[in-house]
Design a protein around this motif. Structure first.
Motif, PDB file in Angstrom:
ATOM      1  N   GLN A 141      -2.064  -6.988   9.865  1.00 47.95           N
ATOM      2  CA  GLN A 141      -2.085  -5.562  10.150  1.00 47.95           C
ATOM      3  C   GLN A 141      -3.261  -4.920   9.420  1.00 47.95           C
ATOM      4  N   ARG A 142      -3.695  -3.794   9.903  1.00 47.57           N
ATOM      5  CA  ARG A 142      -4.828  -3.093   9.287  1.00 47.57           C
ATOM      6  C   ARG A 142      -4.402  -2.541   7.927  1.00 47.57           C
ATOM      7  N   ASN A 143      -5.232  -2.780   6.904  1.00 43.53           N
ATOM      8  CA  ASN A 143      -4.978  -2.236   5.588  1.00 43.53           C
ATOM      9  C   ASN A 143      -5.113  -0.716   5.651  1.00 43.53           C
ATOM     10  N   PRO A 144      -4.005   0.015   5.445  1.00 45.44           N
ATOM     11  CA  PRO A 144      -4.089   1.478   5.606  1.00 45.44           C
ATOM     12  C   PRO A 144      -5.018   2.135   4.597  1.00 45.44           C
ATOM     13  N   TRP A 145      -5.204   1.498   3.440  1.00 45.89           N
ATOM     14  CA  TRP A 145      -6.108   2.071   2.439  1.00 45.89           C
ATOM     15  C   TRP A 145      -7.562   1.929   2.886  1.00 45.89           C
ATOM     16  N   GLU A 146      -7.886   0.765   3.479  1.00 46.59           N
ATOM     17  CA  GLU A 146      -9.237   0.588   4.002  1.00 46.59           C
ATOM     18  C   GLU A 146      -9.478   1.536   5.170  1.00 46.59           C
ATOM     19  N   GLN A 147      -8.474   1.658   6.016  1.00 43.90           N
ATOM     20  CA  GLN A 147      -8.617   2.544   7.169  1.00 43.90           C
ATOM     21  C   GLN A 147      -8.811   3.986   6.723  1.00 43.90           C
ATOM     22  N   PHE A 148      -8.080   4.408   5.702  1.00 47.61           N
ATOM     23  CA  PHE A 148      -8.233   5.783   5.206  1.00 47.61           C
ATOM     24  C   PHE A 148      -9.619   5.989   4.620  1.00 47.61           C
ATOM     25  N   SER A 172      -0.158   9.892   5.686  1.00 49.08           N
ATOM     26  CA  SER A 172       0.232   9.225   6.926  1.00 49.08           C
ATOM     27  C   SER A 172       1.675   8.789   6.745  1.00 49.08           C
ATOM     28  N   ALA A 173       2.170   8.022   7.694  1.00 50.30           N
ATOM     29  CA  ALA A 173       3.559   7.571   7.592  1.00 50.30           C
ATOM     30  C   ALA A 173       3.757   6.611   6.435  1.00 50.30           C
ATOM     31  N   ASP A 174       2.671   5.968   5.980  1.00 49.38           N
ATOM     32  CA  ASP A 174       2.806   4.914   4.981  1.00 49.38           C
ATOM     33  C   ASP A 174       2.190   5.223   3.629  1.00 49.38           C
ATOM     34  N   ILE A 175       1.166   6.040   3.574  1.00 44.44           N
ATOM     35  CA  ILE A 175       0.443   6.213   2.318  1.00 44.44           C
ATOM     36  C   ILE A 175       0.481   7.667   1.843  1.00 44.44           C
ATOM     37  N   ASP A 176       0.375   7.813   0.506  1.00 42.24           N
ATOM     38  CA  ASP A 176       0.336   9.120  -0.151  1.00 42.24           C
ATOM     39  C   ASP A 176      -0.938   9.232  -0.970  1.00 42.24           C
ATOM     40  N   GLY A 177      -1.325  10.459  -1.223  1.00 41.34           N
ATOM     41  CA  GLY A 177      -2.409  10.749  -2.154  1.00 41.34           C
ATOM     42  C   GLY A 177      -1.857  11.569  -3.307  1.00 41.34           C
ATOM     43  N   VAL A 188       0.115  21.434   2.358  1.00 38.64           N
ATOM     44  CA  VAL A 188      -1.054  21.935   1.642  1.00 38.64           C
ATOM     45  C   VAL A 188      -2.299  21.180   2.091  1.00 38.64           C
ATOM     46  N   GLN A 189      -3.434  21.762   1.779  1.00 36.02           N
ATOM     47  CA  GLN A 189      -4.706  21.098   2.004  1.00 36.02           C
ATOM     48  C   GLN A 189      -5.255  20.627   0.654  1.00 36.02           C
ATOM     49  N   ALA A 190      -6.061  19.554   0.714  1.00 31.65           N
ATOM     50  CA  ALA A 190      -6.638  19.016  -0.511  1.00 31.65           C
ATOM     51  C   ALA A 190      -7.963  18.359  -0.179  1.00 31.65           C
ATOM     52  N   ARG A 191      -8.767  18.142  -1.209  1.00 32.80           N
ATOM     53  CA  ARG A 191     -10.063  17.517  -1.072  1.00 32.80           C
ATOM     54  C   ARG A 191      -9.973  16.074  -1.592  1.00 32.80           C
ATOM     55  N   VAL A 192     -10.536  15.119  -0.860  1.00 32.28           N
ATOM     56  CA  VAL A 192     -10.537  13.714  -1.280  1.00 32.28           C
ATOM     57  C   VAL A 192     -11.519  13.556  -2.427  1.00 32.28           C
ATOM     58  N   LEU A 193     -11.009  13.113  -3.591  1.00 35.51           N
ATOM     59  CA  LEU A 193     -11.857  12.928  -4.760  1.00 35.51           C
ATOM     60  C   LEU A 193     -12.278  11.475  -4.941  1.00 35.51           C
ATOM     61  N   ASP A 194     -11.340  10.523  -4.635  1.00 39.15           N
ATOM     62  CA  ASP A 194     -11.662   9.106  -4.816  1.00 39.15           C
ATOM     63  C   ASP A 194     -10.659   8.262  -4.043  1.00 39.15           C
ATOM     64  N   VAL A 195     -11.138   7.112  -3.537  1.00 38.60           N
ATOM     65  CA  VAL A 195     -10.274   6.146  -2.848  1.00 38.60           C
ATOM     66  C   VAL A 195     -10.526   4.783  -3.472  1.00 38.60           C
ATOM     67  N   VAL A 246      -9.361   1.158  -2.963  1.00 34.65           N
ATOM     68  CA  VAL A 246      -8.641   0.287  -2.026  1.00 34.65           C
ATOM     69  C   VAL A 246      -7.899  -0.814  -2.763  1.00 34.65           C
ATOM     70  N   GLU A 247      -8.526  -1.416  -3.767  1.00 33.15           N
ATOM     71  CA  GLU A 247      -7.902  -2.520  -4.494  1.00 33.15           C
ATOM     72  C   GLU A 247      -6.639  -2.075  -5.223  1.00 33.15           C
ATOM     73  N   LYS A 248      -6.721  -0.916  -5.878  1.00 34.59           N
ATOM     74  CA  LYS A 248      -5.562  -0.401  -6.602  1.00 34.59           C
ATOM     75  C   LYS A 248      -4.652   0.429  -5.713  1.00 34.59           C
ATOM     76  N   GLU A 249      -5.066   0.616  -4.463  1.00 36.33           N
ATOM     77  CA  GLU A 249      -4.276   1.357  -3.472  1.00 36.33           C
ATOM     78  C   GLU A 249      -3.943   2.753  -3.993  1.00 36.33           C
ATOM     79  N   ARG A 250      -5.012   3.468  -4.406  1.00 33.35           N
ATOM     80  CA  ARG A 250      -4.845   4.820  -4.927  1.00 33.35           C
ATOM     81  C   ARG A 250      -5.807   5.777  -4.231  1.00 33.35           C
ATOM     82  N   ILE A 251      -5.301   6.961  -3.955  1.00 28.45           N
ATOM     83  CA  ILE A 251      -6.124   8.019  -3.384  1.00 28.45           C
ATOM     84  C   ILE A 251      -5.960   9.244  -4.272  1.00 28.45           C
TER      85      ILE A 251
END
Length: 573
Positions: free
Chosen positions: A364-371, A398-403, A429-436, A438-443
């Motif tokens: 399956q597609r890694n949702p962290w990579e996709q994000f 998304s249905a699977d991941i949180d930030g 709420v709205q938010a700005r992406v600061l960092d992703v 993928v290895e640690k699966e953190r947004i």
């Protein structure tokens, strides 16, 4: 009439003898034939009897039902020569009472007694069922076969044994009571012992034998090899996974097995069925290279993962950590179900240990990579607040991941805890992406970053060592809080409030009072300044001394500072 006339004759007419006694002697006298076995010829047949000439003064008759084996049709015809038992030489009708059955029984009893004394087997036929067992015809003599003596193992269906001649062992005989007890089991056990001895002597590892499943347990099945039992372990039934032997075997089933191990001392025999088939693990490393994708069926689910059958006899383990990108610490049974068809990726193959590591999430597609591909750093996202913790907010992306929005990234002006009070679970709420990561699966997200930092301009102008004008915002026991340009917070510690120790009292300052202070340090990340009034005063004193004279020339520090103050006042005028 004759008998009536005779009855009226006086007793003395017969010499004083009792008439009844004379009549009984006449009709029932012992001629020497009663209880003997004689040979006769069948003269003719009636509907119910066979008329037989036994060479006496009159013919005898035998019931037709006595000429057949129980359960079989009558087999007799005129001219047959047979042996009969004389029950009575003459009955009241003057006929000889004969019995074919008793003749056969007498002969049979004689033969059976001889066999019983010599501990010999006898042949018989099971023909009926009675309470507690069966009836057996032993060539004319009827015997009882207890249910426990039919076979070595319990027999569910005795039908195939009925009507078939077979050997029996006589256990007990009582001719006076006409009782005979026989056993078929004793014959089988004796034969079994002979077969066991013969089998044990010639038994070798690797031999292929035919047997019958005798018993099934949780760990395997016992197979009767003909006098000796062997254990067929559940792991040796088939190459594929079998949770219980009953899935592949049933009691009474004919099986072909191979002797895996044999201990002559203990006479323990280990058997195998799968050894007679090709090993599916041969060449499995070539057939299932790492990185390849396959479809399989879930055969078993455990706490640590799920086993997937790639082909009959070849299974791989999907560890719980390789089942989902997002579902952590979840029992595998909540992700997959037994017998479910799934797509998996081969991660590793160890042919020597017969292990294949599989991955479910890798197909399956890694949702962290996709994000990360869909949302670069600085992008604006929107989501629902799914959870609020002591250090920040978790926003569903998304249905699977949180930030996560850390409390320090909620507001430019308010402190973290105060800023968090303005949010609630379920709020969009709205938010700005600061960092992703993928290895640690953190947004990492930020809400305050949606707006420009109001203190950015001030921060760009304020550097270490600069003197700034501050407004007191709070007075504390250990110092005072201040703000620069109403946007940048700072703090002056108690020891930095004045050059003179007596003046280092926070309470001498009032909220809203304006003071000049020197910048000690700038924390641009937290947007906070460390300031000093004492340092500014000391620096001003040094500057005055340099400009208006030195105390070494005889002028006092008061004179020098007084001259500096007068000069400043004149300049201001």
């Amino acid at each position: 009439m004759a008998s009536a006339a005779l009855a009226r004759v006086p007793d003395d007419h017969f010499g004083g003898e009792d008439f009844a006694t004379l009549l009984d002697e006449t009709l029932g006298r012992d001629t020497g034939f009663d209880g003997s076995v004689v040979t006769g010829r069948v003269v003719r047949l009636t509907e119910e009897f066979a008329i037989v000439d036994v060479g006496l003064k009159s013919e005898g008759r035998v019931a037709l039902k006595e000429f057949g084996v129980p359960g079989a049709p009558t087999d007799v015809k005129p001219g047959d020569v047979i042996e009969l038992y004389v029950e009575r030489y003459e009955d009241r009708d003057g006929a000889i009472v004969l019995s074919r059955e008793k003749a056969r029984r007498e002969e049979a009893w004689t033969n059976l007694e001889r066999a019983f004394e010599g501990n010999q087997r006898v042949n018989g036929t099971i023909y009926g069922r009675v309470k507690g067992g069966f009836t057996v015809d032993l060539g004319g003599a009827m015997a009882f076969l207890p249910g426990s003596q039919v076979d070595i193992r319990p027999v569910r269906d005795v039908g195939p044994l009925m009507g078939t001649p077979q050997p029996f062992q006589i256990l007990k005989m009582d001719r006076a009571r006409g009782n005979i007890v026989v056993s078929r089991r004793a014959v089988l056990e004796e034969t079994r012992a002979e077969q066991r001895s013969e089998l044990i002597q010639g038994l070798k590892e690797g031999m292929i034998l035919d047997g019958v499943v005798k018993n099934i347990t949780d760990y395997g099945a016992f197979v009767d090899l003909g006098g000796v039992d062997g254990l067929l372990h559940v792991t040796d039934i088939a190459w594929k996974r079998i949770n219980h032997p009953s899935e592949a075997l049933q009691i009474g089933q004919q099986v072909r097995v191979q002797v895996i191990r044999f201990n002559p001392d203990t006479q323990r025999i280990s058997l195998g069925m799968k050894q007679l088939e090709a090993d599916p693990w041969e060449g499995v490393a070539i057939k299932y290279p790492p990185g390849a994708r396959y479809s399989g069926r879930v055969t078993n689910i455990t706490d640590y993962g799920a086993f997937v059958e790639l082909e009959p006899g070849v299974e791989g383990l999907v560890h719980v950590s390789e089942m989902s990108w997002t579902k952590k610490n979840v029992h595998p049974g909540k992700i997959v179900a037994t017998s479910q068809e799934v797509d998996v990726m081969v991660l590793d193959v160890d042919s020597s240990k017969r292990r294949i590591s599989l991955g479910l999430k890798q197909v399956q597609r890694n949702p962290w990579e996709q994000f990360a591909e869909d949302h670069r750093v600085g992008a604006t996202v929107e989501g629902e607040i799914r959870n609020i913790t002591e250090f920040g907010l978790f926003i569903g992306l998304s249905a699977d991941i949180d930030g996560m929005v850390h409390m320090s990234d909620l507001s430019w002006d308010e402190a973290g805890e105060a800023a968090m009070a303005g949010f609630e679970k379920g709020q969009v709420v709205q938010a700005r992406v600061l960092d992703v990561d993928v290895e640690k699966e953190r947004i990492s997200l930020g809400i305050k970053q949606l707006h420009d930092d109001p203190a950015a301009d001030t921060l760009s102008r304020v550097n270490k060592g600069a003197v700034v004008t501050c407004v007191v915002t709070a007075v504390q026991a250990n110092g005072i809080e201040v703000k620069v340009d109403e946007v940048l917070s700072g703090f002056i510690r108690r020891a930095e409030l004045a050059r003179d120790k007596a003046e280092q009292r926070p309470e001498r300052f009032a909220v809203g009072e304006r003071v000049d202070a020197k910048v000690i340090s700038v924390d641009r990340a937290s947007r906070k300044l460390s300031l000093t009034i004492k340092g500014r005063e000391v620096e001003e004193d040094k500057a005055a001394i340099n400009e208006y004279g030195s105390s070494d020339s005889g002028a006092s520090l008061g004179d020098i500072l007084g001259a500096a103050i007068r000069r400043r006042n004149q300049t201001s005028d």
